[in-house]
Scaffold this motif. Structure first.
Motif, PDB file in Angstrom:
ATOM      1  N   ILE A  38       0.839  -1.205   0.000  1.00 17.35           N
ATOM      2  CA  ILE A  38       0.000   0.000   0.000  1.00 17.35           C
ATOM      3  C   ILE A  38       0.872   1.252   0.000  1.00 17.35           C
ATOM      4  O   ILE A  38       0.640   2.201  -0.766  1.00 17.35           O
ATOM      5  CB  ILE A  38      -0.950  -0.009   1.226  1.00 17.35           C
ATOM      6  CG1 ILE A  38      -2.043  -1.060   1.044  1.00 17.35           C
ATOM      7  CG2 ILE A  38      -1.562   1.372   1.455  1.00 17.35           C
ATOM      8  CD1 ILE A  38      -2.852  -1.335   2.297  1.00 17.35           C
ATOM      9  N   THR A  39       1.898   1.257   0.848  1.00 19.32           N
ATOM     10  CA  THR A  39       2.804   2.410   0.929  1.00 19.32           C
ATOM     11  C   THR A  39       3.546   2.620  -0.385  1.00 19.32           C
ATOM     12  O   THR A  39       3.725   3.752  -0.847  1.00 19.32           O
ATOM     13  CB  THR A  39       3.814   2.214   2.077  1.00 19.32           C
ATOM     14  OG1 THR A  39       3.085   1.986   3.300  1.00 19.32           O
ATOM     15  CG2 THR A  39       4.704   3.429   2.241  1.00 19.32           C
ATOM     16  N   ALA A  40       3.964   1.523  -1.013  1.00 21.56           N
ATOM     17  CA  ALA A  40       4.660   1.622  -2.309  1.00 21.56           C
ATOM     18  C   ALA A  40       3.711   2.138  -3.391  1.00 21.56           C
ATOM     19  O   ALA A  40       4.113   2.936  -4.247  1.00 21.56           O
ATOM     20  CB  ALA A  40       5.225   0.258  -2.695  1.00 21.56           C
ATOM     21  N   LEU A  41       2.448   1.699  -3.357  1.00 22.35           N
ATOM     22  CA  LEU A  41       1.456   2.162  -4.330  1.00 22.35           C
ATOM     23  C   LEU A  41       1.169   3.650  -4.163  1.00 22.35           C
ATOM     24  O   LEU A  41       0.893   4.352  -5.141  1.00 22.35           O
ATOM     25  CB  LEU A  41       0.159   1.358  -4.193  1.00 22.35           C
ATOM     26  CG  LEU A  41       0.211  -0.086  -4.711  1.00 22.35           C
ATOM     27  CD1 LEU A  41      -0.998  -0.886  -4.221  1.00 22.35           C
ATOM     28  CD2 LEU A  41       0.260  -0.103  -6.233  1.00 22.35           C
ATOM     29  N   GLU A  42       1.243   4.140  -2.939  1.00 17.79           N
ATOM     30  CA  GLU A  42       1.052   5.573  -2.695  1.00 17.79           C
ATOM     31  C   GLU A  42       2.151   6.377  -3.364  1.00 17.79           C
ATOM     32  O   GLU A  42       1.937   7.499  -3.827  1.00 17.79           O
ATOM     33  CB  GLU A  42       1.041   5.855  -1.186  1.00 17.79           C
ATOM     34  CG  GLU A  42      -0.234   5.423  -0.485  1.00 17.79           C
ATOM     35  CD  GLU A  42      -0.159   5.587   1.018  1.00 17.79           C
ATOM     36  OE1 GLU A  42       0.968   5.739   1.553  1.00 17.79           O
ATOM     37  OE2 GLU A  42      -1.213   5.523   1.672  1.00 17.79           O
ATOM     38  N   SER A  43       3.317   5.796  -3.436  1.00 16.57           N
ATOM     39  CA  SER A  43       4.466   6.476  -4.049  1.00 16.57           C
ATOM     40  C   SER A  43       4.357   6.490  -5.573  1.00 16.57           C
ATOM     41  O   SER A  43       4.529   7.531  -6.215  1.00 16.57           O
ATOM     42  CB  SER A  43       5.754   5.775  -3.618  1.00 16.57           C
ATOM     43  OG  SER A  43       6.865   6.273  -4.321  1.00 16.57           O
ATOM     44  N   ASN A  44       4.047   5.313  -6.152  1.00 20.53           N
ATOM     45  CA  ASN A  44       3.944   5.204  -7.611  1.00 20.53           C
ATOM     46  C   ASN A  44       3.157   3.940  -7.946  1.00 20.53           C
ATOM     47  O   ASN A  44       3.699   2.844  -7.869  1.00 20.53           O
ATOM     48  CB  ASN A  44       5.347   5.150  -8.226  1.00 20.53           C
ATOM     49  CG  ASN A  44       5.313   5.156  -9.746  1.00 20.53           C
ATOM     50  OD1 ASN A  44       4.280   4.899 -10.372  1.00 20.53           O
ATOM     51  ND2 ASN A  44       6.445   5.437 -10.363  1.00 20.53           N
ATOM     52  N   PRO A  45       1.873   4.069  -8.313  1.00 21.12           N
ATOM     53  CA  PRO A  45       1.011   2.898  -8.508  1.00 21.12           C
ATOM     54  C   PRO A  45       1.225   2.175  -9.839  1.00 21.12           C
ATOM     55  O   PRO A  45       0.310   2.003 -10.642  1.00 21.12           O
ATOM     56  CB  PRO A  45      -0.391   3.489  -8.411  1.00 21.12           C
ATOM     57  CG  PRO A  45      -0.249   4.879  -8.915  1.00 21.12           C
ATOM     58  CD  PRO A  45       1.115   5.330  -8.475  1.00 21.12           C
ATOM     59  N   THR A  46       2.466   1.752 -10.075  1.00 28.52           N
ATOM     60  CA  THR A  46       2.799   0.919 -11.225  1.00 28.52           C
ATOM     61  C   THR A  46       3.682  -0.212 -10.720  1.00 28.52           C
ATOM     62  O   THR A  46       4.242  -0.134  -9.619  1.00 28.52           O
ATOM     63  CB  THR A  46       3.572   1.702 -12.302  1.00 28.52           C
ATOM     64  OG1 THR A  46       4.833   2.118 -11.745  1.00 28.52           O
ATOM     65  CG2 THR A  46       2.787   2.918 -12.777  1.00 28.52           C
ATOM     66  N   ARG A  47       3.842  -1.269 -11.530  1.00 31.40           N
ATOM     67  CA  ARG A  47       4.698  -2.375 -11.097  1.00 31.40           C
ATOM     68  C   ARG A  47       6.129  -1.909 -10.843  1.00 31.40           C
ATOM     69  O   ARG A  47       6.735  -2.251  -9.827  1.00 31.40           O
ATOM     70  CB  ARG A  47       4.680  -3.497 -12.148  1.00 31.40           C
ATOM     71  CG  ARG A  47       3.383  -4.266 -12.174  1.00 31.40           C
ATOM     72  CD  ARG A  47       3.459  -5.439 -13.141  1.00 31.40           C
ATOM     73  NE  ARG A  47       2.201  -6.185 -13.135  1.00 31.40           N
ATOM     74  CZ  ARG A  47       1.974  -7.272 -13.869  1.00 31.40           C
ATOM     75  NH1 ARG A  47       2.929  -7.740 -14.674  1.00 31.40           N
ATOM     76  NH2 ARG A  47       0.813  -7.894 -13.792  1.00 31.40           N
TER      77      ARG A  47
END
Length: 464
Positions: free
Chosen positions: A401-410
């Motif tokens: 979730i935290t990583a997706l907040e940063s940049n929601p791509t693989r």
């Protein structure tokens, strides 16, 4: 026309009609029950296609009966009748509040067809439903928390569930399916080290991050820039157990029971042998629980003859029953140690009095951190205590979730998790990853003692 010819024509007509009806039903099903993007022409595992092993809400993957309300909810979800799905799944959760699959499906139904970010859990629901449900509770709690508080910068999190049966071949096919589905931005799992290692190459080639909450083999360290884990490696657990054996128990000789067919078990055994040696002790004998002629009584007799003062169980789920036979035969004579796969209700139920005093290394315990908010939140949600598997799965989901907040791509997810600045608060404190993909976190020792919390007469309690 003869009577025989009439029957033949009628039979052929019936076949044609059934073929047309069947074709129509198949077409109708494909429109009403859409598969994920990777569901076409997927390989089959036994009588089950990979598409049948993946669900976002339209079917259960858990063996056994489901509540009528949950069944209605899944049928409504499959028919894209989301208001009915929500009502039915809410009703099911009122009847069975500790069902994480129902809570995940409810959150997915609330999203309906709106924009969302998708992750998938790859777990062995078919072969190890108890551990899988523990993992799902952590994922469900994290999803429910982020979605009820506004989503990931306004976008909700959708969670899919994949049943890989802890089977390396099936896990590879599921990985291939998820890689092809562009909507999937991260994976929580797989569970077993063998399964993670098998699927890892496919996740890596597809540049899809997988975070295992439960795979501890040292072979996963530096395995791939796309494979992470929130559980400490066997190196950490083995060092802690060896140190406890020599310093606290003041014992120098150990016998190890392991499964040569399990990467996790082999890893923990090897690390423990090395760690005991570094502490000035010795592993005097090793016993392979996977051997067809394994005898609990004979192995214990041999271990004792060779000077063992401690029995260390580096067993995995498949060989836990044989390990517990050794525990029973031991009759509390030699001290007992165990790896995290020993941390199950079965150990408390079957081991009972004979397992009392056993010390087990786990990543986390609900009573181990008095300052954490997670234990109280999880008790309120599920109506009881949760295990280390739930906490590690929660941490894996929170990390995604935290990583997706940063940049929601693989690629964005991978870059965020790999950053030396990455940090987020999980159930067990800060979640940070080393360059190797390993979690930078300590190991908790717990002891089996008489207690009422598990309702078996015994509980795992943290050792200060």
């Amino acid at each position: 026309m003869s009577h025989k010819k009439e029957i033949t024509i009628l039979f052929l007509s019936l076949l044609v009609t059934l073929g047309l009806v069947g074709g129509g039903l198949w077409l109708f099903k494909e429109q009403i029950f859409p598969q994920n993007q990777s569901g076409d022409n997927l390989p089959r595992t036994g009588n089950q296609s990979i598409a049948d092993r993946i669900s976002f809400g339209e079917k259960t993957l858990i063996p056994g009966e489901v509540t009528p309300a949950k069944k209605e909810g899944m049928q409504a979800f499959a028919a894209q009748n989301y208001p009915q799905a929500i009502a039915s799944l809410e009703k099911s959760l009122q009847l069975k509040r500790n069902d994480p699959q129902a809570l995940i499906y409810l959150n997915n139904a609330r999203i309906a067809s709106a924009q969302s970010y998708s992750i998938v859990a790859s777990i062995p629901l078919g072969t190890d439903p108890n551990s899988s449900l523990e993992i799902l509770r952590g994922i469900a709690q994290a999803q429910n928390s982020i979605n009820t508080s506004g989503g990931i910068k306004g976008v909700p999190l959708k969670v899919g569930i994949a049943n890989d049966d802890d089977n390396p071949e099936i896990s590879k096919q599921i990985a291939a399916s998820l890689v092809k589905n562009a909507d999937v931005l991260g994976v929580v799992g797989p569970n077993a080290s063998d399964t993670t290692l098998a699927a890892g190459d496919i996740y890596s080639s597809g540049k899809l991050v997988a975070i295992s909450p439960t795979s501890t083999s040292v072979k996963i360290t530096n395995f791939s820039p796309y494979i992470f884990r929130t559980v400490p490696s066997d190196f950490m657990a083995a060092r802690r157990l060896a140190n406890y054996m020599v310093k606290n128990l003041q014992k120098k000789q150990a016998a190890v029971f392991f499964n040569s067919q399990s990467n996790y078990s082999q890893s923990l055994k090897t690390e423990f042998v090395s760690s005991v040696s570094l502490e000035g002790g010795q592993v005097s004998s090793e016993f392979d629980l996977s051997q067809a002629n394994f005898s609990a009584a004979k192995s214990l007799e041999q271990a004792t003859q060779q000077g063992a003062e401690v029995l260390m169980f580096a067993t995995n789920t498949d060989t836990l029953d044989k390990a517990l036979q050794v525990v029973q035969v031991n009759q509390n004579r030699l001290n007992l140690l165990g790896g995290d796969d020993v941390y199950t209700v079965k150990t408390l139920e079957v081991g009972g009095k004979q397992a009392s005093g056993m010390v087990v290394a786990v990543p986390w315990h609900i009573s181990g951190d008095g300052n954490s908010e997670f234990p109280q939140q999880s008790r309120q949600l599920w109506g009881g205590d949760v295990s280390w598997r739930t906490a590690m799965a929660y941490d894996a989901t929170v990390a995604l979730i935290t990583a997706l907040e940063s940049n929601p791509t693989r690629s964005g997810v991978q870059q965020a998790l790999s950053s030396s600045n990455f940090s987020t608060m999980g159930a067990s404190g800060a979640v940070r990853f080393l360059a190797s993909g390993d979690r930078n976190a300590p190991v908790q020792l717990v002891r089996i003692v008489p207690g009422k919390r598990s309702r078996t007469g015994y509980d795992f309690e943290p050792i200060p």
